[in-house]
Design a protein around this motif. Sequence first.
Motif, PDB file in Angstrom:
ATOM      1  N   ARG A   1       0.789  -1.231   0.000  1.00  0.00           N
ATOM      2  CA  ARG A   1       0.000   0.000   0.000  1.00  0.00           C
ATOM      3  C   ARG A   1       0.824   1.287   0.000  1.00  0.00           C
ATOM      4  NH1 ARG A   1      -3.019  -0.168   5.205  1.00  0.00           N
ATOM      5  NH2 ARG A   1      -1.178  -1.315   5.885  1.00  0.00           N
ATOM      6  N   LYS A   2       2.050   1.219   0.556  1.00  0.00           N
ATOM      7  CA  LYS A   2       2.806   2.456   0.761  1.00  0.00           C
ATOM      8  C   LYS A   2       4.266   2.262   0.362  1.00  0.00           C
ATOM      9  CE  LYS A   2       1.715   2.691   5.181  1.00  0.00           C
ATOM     10  NZ  LYS A   2       1.566   3.226   6.562  1.00  0.00           N
TER      11      LYS A   2
ATOM     12  N   LEU B   1      -1.590   1.978  -4.696  1.00  0.00           N
ATOM     13  CA  LEU B   1      -0.276   2.241  -4.128  1.00  0.00           C
ATOM     14  C   LEU B   1      -0.115   3.736  -3.903  1.00  0.00           C
ATOM     15  CD1 LEU B   1       2.676   1.401  -3.408  1.00  0.00           C
ATOM     16  CD2 LEU B   1       3.210   1.675  -5.858  1.00  0.00           C
ATOM     17  N   ARG B   2       0.308   4.098  -2.706  1.00  0.00           N
ATOM     18  CA  ARG B   2       0.592   5.494  -2.391  1.00  0.00           C
ATOM     19  C   ARG B   2       2.096   5.667  -2.227  1.00  0.00           C
ATOM     20  NH1 ARG B   2      -3.328   8.196  -4.536  1.00  0.00           N
ATOM     21  NH2 ARG B   2      -5.380   7.770  -3.639  1.00  0.00           N
ATOM     22  N   THR B   3       2.639   6.683  -2.913  1.00  0.00           N
ATOM     23  CA  THR B   3       4.089   6.885  -2.899  1.00  0.00           C
ATOM     24  C   THR B   3       4.435   8.342  -2.580  1.00  0.00           C
ATOM     25  OG1 THR B   3       4.279   7.512  -5.240  1.00  0.00           O
ATOM     26  CG2 THR B   3       4.313   5.152  -4.726  1.00  0.00           C
ATOM     27  N   CYS B   4       5.643   8.537  -2.063  1.00  0.00           N
ATOM     28  CA  CYS B   4       6.203   9.885  -1.907  1.00  0.00           C
ATOM     29  C   CYS B   4       7.718   9.770  -1.953  1.00  0.00           C
ATOM     30  CB  CYS B   4       5.732  10.544  -0.611  1.00  0.00           C
ATOM     31  SG  CYS B   4       6.371   9.789   0.901  1.00  0.00           S
ATOM     32  N   ALA B   5       8.396  10.899  -2.085  1.00  0.00           N
ATOM     33  CA  ALA B   5       9.857  10.922  -2.180  1.00  0.00           C
ATOM     34  C   ALA B   5      10.431  11.945  -1.215  1.00  0.00           C
ATOM     35  CB  ALA B   5      10.293  11.245  -3.612  1.00  0.00           C
ATOM     36  N   LEU B   6      11.492  11.569  -0.545  1.00  0.00           N
ATOM     37  CA  LEU B   6      12.218  12.486   0.331  1.00  0.00           C
ATOM     38  C   LEU B   6      13.568  12.797  -0.305  1.00  0.00           C
ATOM     39  CD1 LEU B   6      11.514  11.010   3.883  1.00  0.00           C
ATOM     40  CD2 LEU B   6      10.132  12.570   2.497  1.00  0.00           C
ATOM     41  N   ARG B   7      13.938  14.079  -0.289  1.00  0.00           N
ATOM     42  CA  ARG B   7      15.173  14.541  -0.918  1.00  0.00           C
ATOM     43  C   ARG B   7      16.142  15.033   0.155  1.00  0.00           C
ATOM     44  NH1 ARG B   7      12.090  18.387  -5.375  1.00  0.00           N
ATOM     45  NH2 ARG B   7      11.278  16.719  -6.733  1.00  0.00           N
TER      46      ARG B   7
ATOM     47  N   GLU C   1       3.626   7.504   7.687  1.00  0.00           N
ATOM     48  CA  GLU C   1       2.361   7.772   8.379  1.00  0.00           C
ATOM     49  C   GLU C   1       1.450   8.634   7.507  1.00  0.00           C
ATOM     50  OE1 GLU C   1       3.110   9.546  12.153  1.00  0.00           O
ATOM     51  OE2 GLU C   1       4.395   7.903  12.856  1.00  0.00           O
ATOM     52  N   ALA C   2       2.056   9.596   6.802  1.00  0.00           N
ATOM     53  CA  ALA C   2       1.274  10.509   5.979  1.00  0.00           C
ATOM     54  C   ALA C   2       0.775   9.865   4.689  1.00  0.00           C
ATOM     55  CB  ALA C   2       2.089  11.756   5.651  1.00  0.00           C
ATOM     56  N   LEU C   3       1.191   8.626   4.412  1.00  0.00           N
ATOM     57  CA  LEU C   3       0.654   7.874   3.279  1.00  0.00           C
ATOM     58  C   LEU C   3      -0.503   6.969   3.693  1.00  0.00           C
ATOM     59  CD1 LEU C   3       3.911   6.776   1.377  1.00  0.00           C
ATOM     60  CD2 LEU C   3       2.302   8.585   0.732  1.00  0.00           C
ATOM     61  N   THR C   4      -0.778   6.910   4.983  1.00  0.00           N
ATOM     62  CA  THR C   4      -1.862   6.068   5.478  1.00  0.00           C
ATOM     63  C   THR C   4      -3.202   6.577   4.963  1.00  0.00           C
ATOM     64  OG1 THR C   4      -0.596   5.590   7.483  1.00  0.00           O
ATOM     65  CG2 THR C   4      -2.974   5.150   7.555  1.00  0.00           C
ATOM     66  N   PRO C   5      -4.046   5.699   4.437  1.00  0.00           N
ATOM     67  CA  PRO C   5      -5.358   6.133   3.939  1.00  0.00           C
ATOM     68  C   PRO C   5      -6.144   6.901   4.993  1.00  0.00           C
ATOM     69  CG  PRO C   5      -4.934   3.878   3.288  1.00  0.00           C
ATOM     70  CD  PRO C   5      -3.827   4.248   4.231  1.00  0.00           C
ATOM     71  N   GLY C   6      -6.710   8.026   4.596  1.00  0.00           N
ATOM     72  CA  GLY C   6      -7.488   8.845   5.514  1.00  0.00           C
ATOM     73  C   GLY C   6      -6.690   9.908   6.235  1.00  0.00           C
TER      74      GLY C   6
ATOM     75  N   ALA D   1       0.663  12.640   2.090  1.00  0.00           N
ATOM     76  CA  ALA D   1       1.932  12.812   1.380  1.00  0.00           C
ATOM     77  C   ALA D   1       1.906  12.173   0.003  1.00  0.00           C
ATOM     78  CB  ALA D   1       3.066  12.216   2.201  1.00  0.00           C
ATOM     79  N   ALA D   2       0.787  11.558  -0.365  1.00  0.00           N
ATOM     80  CA  ALA D   2       0.706  10.800  -1.618  1.00  0.00           C
ATOM     81  C   ALA D   2       1.057  11.661  -2.821  1.00  0.00           C
ATOM     82  CB  ALA D   2      -0.689  10.209  -1.773  1.00  0.00           C
ATOM     83  N   GLY D   3       2.013  11.191  -3.612  1.00  0.00           N
ATOM     84  CA  GLY D   3       2.408  11.892  -4.821  1.00  0.00           C
ATOM     85  C   GLY D   3       3.254  13.122  -4.594  1.00  0.00           C
ATOM     86  N   GLN D   4       3.783  13.287  -3.386  1.00  0.00           N
ATOM     87  CA  GLN D   4       4.519  14.498  -3.037  1.00  0.00           C
ATOM     88  C   GLN D   4       6.005  14.215  -2.836  1.00  0.00           C
ATOM     89  OE1 GLN D   4       2.943  17.590  -2.944  1.00  0.00           O
ATOM     90  NE2 GLN D   4       1.265  16.341  -3.771  1.00  0.00           N
ATOM     91  N   ALA D   5       6.814  15.263  -3.034  1.00  0.00           N
ATOM     92  CA  ALA D   5       8.247  15.209  -2.749  1.00  0.00           C
ATOM     93  C   ALA D   5       8.559  16.234  -1.664  1.00  0.00           C
ATOM     94  CB  ALA D   5       9.060  15.499  -4.006  1.00  0.00           C
TER      95      ALA D   5
END
Length: 398
Positions: A117-118, A184-190, A243-248, A253-257
């Motif tokens: 999921r994440k 699927l929920r994704t995010c990226a950390l730079r 945690e910020a990708l958790t549904p609800g 954070a979904a789709g965010q960098a």
Amino acid sequence: MAWITMSSQQKDTCLVTGGSGYFGYRLACSLHAEGATVILFDVTPVCGELPAGMAFLQGDIREYAQVARAVSGVDCVFHVASYGMSGREQLDRRLIEEVNVRGTENVLRACVENGVRKLVYTSTFNVVFGGQVIENGDESLPYLPLRLHPDHYSRTKSLAEMAVMRADGTALEGGGGGGGGGVLRTCALRPAGIYGPGERRHLPRVVGYVESGVFRFVYGDPGSRVEFVHVDNLVSAHKLAAEALTPGREPSAAGQAYFISDGRPVNNFEFFRPLVEGLGYRFPTRRLPLSLVYYLAFLTEMPLLTRTEVYKTGVTHYFSVAKAKAELRYEPREYDLDEVVQWFVSRGHGRRSGTGPGLRRLLLNALLVCGFVALVLSYLPGVGGGSAAAGAARPNGS
């Protein structure tokens, strides 16, 4: 291997690719301490014994079948693994491409096919930076055009991040294990360049150069600034992102960098001053102009010291963490290098009375400057910091 069964009281089952590296292992231990079931995936075994209840699965991120086996039954993947950050690794463009691009594609495909999921991806500042001045940049900055990337590592990390961003919202096969809306929920950390006690890729080399007398000069504008991130701040950011990708969860954070650092821009040489002086050595007072270092790089064009890489240390580039604070609730703690100094002192490092480096010929000094510049370059994100730097699975070891 023996897989661990998650009890009803435990949190997500998490997979950390590159889990044997410095950052990956630190992240895994923190997740484990908070009750998550954690699996480390890496080509290189962990040094020493694993904490009780943590699992290690040896495998190559370039091999899809091995990746798919690793993510089976997992709720969240922290994709830390990468290759080509610094040193001789930078020379193998084929392997860099295979690990960073194809490896990420394998992870994304495996997540979709196994209902994960994440996914939190460890990226780098250099997806937007290529030698231009950036002051307090934010996530609205566009990706640097691929043709302008001065090194293959940064280019492939950019391609991988783009793939991660495109994958957000992809429908999971079978609807997704454990619920979660079936996507699927994704995010990226730079991250910036990573530091902390026990960091084994860059800081030991810094200390080695200091103790051998190589660190005899600094260079560039003393007002130029870059950023670093303590390993525990980066660990915190990754956990908050998951945690910020958790549904609800709102904001999601979904789709965010997100840019991640300590939030304290500093001259790259001044950053190392407490380490140099804490080990009993004098900090250099001689400063070379950036143009001279650039000229040396032009004459030698060594693999570790190219003209474009010189600007990565001499040109100001730092980024705002405001978005991470607002959306992830990221609050970086203040750290210094005291704990790093003590870590080295406890292992017998530091200047001893009656000893010290001898005099060097002028020509040798110039060559040693190039070597130390290369070291600093390797420490910064995209050339060596961070980012992604950040503890990665490597076909030839961490």
